[in-house]
Scaffold this active site. Structure first.
Site, PDB file in Angstrom:
ATOM      1  N   GLU A  30      -5.255  -8.707  -0.886  1.00 16.57           N
ATOM      2  CA  GLU A  30      -5.903  -8.594   0.430  1.00 16.57           C
ATOM      3  C   GLU A  30      -7.399  -8.405   0.249  1.00 16.57           C
ATOM      4  O   GLU A  30      -7.822  -7.548  -0.536  1.00 16.57           O
ATOM      5  CB  GLU A  30      -5.378  -7.385   1.229  1.00 16.57           C
TER       6      GLU A  30
ATOM      7  N   GLU B   1       0.835  -1.221   0.000  1.00 15.42           N
ATOM      8  CA  GLU B   1       0.000   0.000   0.000  1.00 15.42           C
ATOM      9  C   GLU B   1       0.865   1.265   0.000  1.00 15.42           C
ATOM     10  O   GLU B   1       0.768   2.135   0.869  1.00 15.42           O
ATOM     11  CB  GLU B   1      -0.944  -0.007   1.214  1.00 15.42           C
TER      12      GLU B   1
END
Ligand code: BGP
Length: 478
Positions: A379, A186
Site C-alpha cells: 500500500e 495491518e
C-alpha cells in the site's frame, strides 16, 4: 535497478470496493455497520473509528445501504471484469485484493461454506489470470463477520483461531493457483482501531483494555501461523507474508527524551512483524506485558505453532512518516490510523498525512536490515480531492507524490534491498477505510460517486493512468 519480473500493480480491499453487502448469501461484517459521518472532521481518523454496541445494533437493523458506504463500495463485485481490464491496460502484473470472510462463512462460524462466495472469488482469480495478473490475496482486511464480534467478542476470543483456520483452508482449497497470500491486513492496528481490526468494541471490554488487545494480538498470531501451515500443506510453493502499517517515526528534536520516544514507537511498530518473521515475542512485547502486569492466556503449544510457521516475506503499507516529541504543545497532525507530531520539514496531504518519499527508502532499508526477507510494498498512495475539468482529471499532484516515492523505492533497491513488488493503494477510487469517504481519492481511475453514494459509478481514466502505464512499461519511475 528493479528486477525484470518486478510485480507492479495495485491494491484494494473487499469492504472498500465490492459493495453488494448482502448479495449471494454474504453475511454482515464489522465494515457494514460503519456509517459515513459527514458531520465529523474528515481528518480525524480515530473519531471516525469510534463505535458503541448501541451504534452496532442500530446499524445491524438497517436494511438499506444508504449512509453505509462500505455496503455499496464501487460495486466491484459486479464490475470486476471491466475494472480488471483497465488494470490490465496499465500493464499490471499483480492485483492485491481481499476475500470477505462473510461471503465464505456468512456468520463466521457456519457449518458449511457459501458456494456462491467461493465461486465469486474463483471468477476474480480466473479473470486476473486471463491477463497474466498475479493475485495477492489478503485473507482478512478490516471486515470480520459481525457475528464473531457479537457472539465471541471478536479476536479477544480464542474461538476465532479455529474458525479462521477453517476459513483459510476453504480459501486455499478454492484458489490453489494463488501464489501470494497475507493473513491479516495491518495486524498491528488492533490497539489503534480495535473494532474494524479485531471485532472488539472498547466500551464492552470488561477489565484491562490493553490486556484484551494483547490477547487478541496473540490469538491472531496463532491463527496466522496455523493458516501458514495450512497454505504450505494445500498449496506447496505458495508464499505467506506478514503485513504491517509502517509508521516510521523520527524524534522531533535531538533531545534524548524525544529520541527515546521515537525509539519506543518504532519498536512498537515492529513487534508484530518480529513475531511473524522470527516466530517469538520480542523484548518490546515482553516488556509491556511485564510492565503492565498483563495476564495473558498463552500456551506452550501456541508458542510452538508461532515458532514453527513463520512468514516468507514482509509486506507493509507506507503513506507518510511521523515525529515524536515530549513537548505537550507540539503541533499535531493526522496520519494513517493515528495522530502524530507534525514534522516542520514536510508538506501534508489534504488529510494532514505528511509526505515523505525519503521515509519510504528509510523504511525499506530498515525492514530489510531487520529481517533479510523479501519485501513487498502493498500500500502506498495519495488520498486527494480530484476535480473533473472538461471531462478529465489532471492529477499531477498524485503523479508527483508517486514518482518521488517510487524513485526513493528504486534507490533502496539499488542499495541491495530485495523487493518483490509494489501495489499502489486504490488503483481505482474506492471507499476510504478511515472516513468512509469517496472524496478521498487514490485512483488512477476516477469513479463517479460522491460521499453520500450519489453518482453513475462511471469510470474515467485520470492523467495518472497513462503515467503509471508508462512507469510499468519502463520498469522504472525515474
Ligand atoms: C490502510 C488500510 C487500507 C487503506 C489505507 C488508506 O491503513 O489498510 O484499507 O484504506 O489505509 O486509508 P484511507 O482509506 O482511510 O485513506
Amino acid at each position: 535497478m528493479l528486477s525484470k519480473d518486478f510485480l507492479w500493480g495495485g491494491a484494494i480491499a473487499a469492504s472498500q470496493a465490492e459493495g453488494q453487502w448482502n448479495k449471494d448469501g454474504k453475511g454482515l461484517t464489522v465494515a457494514d455497520v460503519i456509517r459515513y459521518r459527514g458531520d465529523l472532521d474528515q481528518k480525524n481518523y480515530s473519531k471516525h473509528m469510534e463505535i458503541t454496541l448501541d451504534d452496532v445494533l442500530k446499524a445491524k437493523a438497517e436494511t438499506s445501504s444508504k449512509g453505509f458506504p462500505k455496503r455499496y463500495g464501487i460495486n466491484f463485485y459486479e464490475t470486476y471484469k471491466e475494472d480488471i481490464a483497465l488494470f490490465a491496460e496499465m500493464g499490471f502484473k499483480v492485483l492485491r485484493f481481499s476475500i470477505s470472510w462473510s461471503r465464505i462463512f456468512p456468520n463466521g462460524n457456519d457449518e458449511t461454506p457459501n458456494q456462491a462466495g467461493i465461486e465469486y472469488y474463483q471468477n476474480v482469480v480466473k479473470e486476473l489470470e486471463k491477463y497474466g495478473i498475479e493475485p495477492l490475496i489478503t485473507i482478512n482486511h478490516y471486515d470480520l463477520p459481525l457475528n464473531l464480534c457479537l457472539e465471541y467478542g471478536g479476536w479477544a476470543s480464542k474461538e476465532l483461531i479455529g474458525l479462521f483456520d477453517k476459513y483459510a483452508r476453504v480459501c486455499f482449497e478454492a484458489l490453489p493457483t494463488v501464489k501470494y497470500w497475507l493473513t491479516f491486513n495491518e495486524i498491528d492496528s488492533i490497539e489503534r482501531h480495535p473494532f474494524i481490526s479485531g471485532g472488539i468494541i472498547p466500551s464492552e471490554i470488561k477489565g484491562n483494555e490493553t490486556e484484551v488487545y494483547f490477547q487478541a494480538f496473540h490469538n491472531q498470531f496463532v491463527a496466522s501461523a496455523l493458516a501458514t501451515k495450512a497454505m504450505r500443506e494445500l498449496i506447496p510453493g505458495a508464499q505467506m507474508g506478514c503485513m504491517l502499517t509502517k509508521l516510521t517515526t523520527y524524534p522531533r528534536t535531538c533531545a534524548p527524551e524525544d529520541v527515546e520516544l521515537a525509539v519506543n514507537k518504532n519498536m512498537g511498530n515492529y513487534f508484530c512483524s518480529d513475531v511473524q518473521i522470527n516466530g517469538e515475542y520480542p523484548f518490546y512485547f515482553r516488556r509491556r506485558v511485564n510492565k503492565l502486569g498483563l495476564q495473558l492466556d498463552i500456551t506452550q503449544d501456541e508458542l510452538d505453532i508461532i515458532k514453527e510457521h513463520t512468514c516468507d516475506y514482509v509486506t507493509f503499507s507506507y503513506y507518510m512518516s511521523l515525529t515524536a516529541s515530549n513537548d505537550t504543545n507540539a503541533e499535531m497532525t493526522e496520519a494513517n490510523t493515528i495522530t502524530g507530531v507534525k514534522n516542520p520539514y514536510l508538506e501534508s496531504s489534504d488529510w494532514g498525512w505528511q509526505i515523505d518519499p525519503l521515509g519510504l527508502k528509510i523504511s525499506l532499508i530498515e525492514l530489510y536490515d531487520r529481517y533479510e526477507k523479501p519485501l513487498f510494498i502493498v500500500e502506498n498512495g495519495l488520498g486527494a480531492y480530484d476535480e473533473i475539468e472538461d471531462g478529465k482529471i489532471h492529477d499531477q499532484y498524485r503523479i508527483d507524490y508517486l514518482q518521488k516515492h517510487l524513485s526513493a523505492m528504486e534507490d533502496a533497491v539499488d542499495e541491495g534491498v530485495e523487493l518483490l513488488g509494489y501495489t499502489s493503494w486504490g488503483p481505482i477510487d474506492i471507499v476510504s477505510a478511515g472516513t468512509s469517504q469517496m472524496s478521498k481519492r487514490y485512483g488512477f481511475i476516477y469513479v463517479d460517486q460522491d460521499d453520500e453514494g450519489n453518482g453513475t459509478l462511471k469510470r474515467i481514466k485520470k492523467d495518472s493512468f497513462d503515467w503509471y502505464k508508462s512507469v510499468i512499461a519502463k520498469n522504472s519511475a525515474k
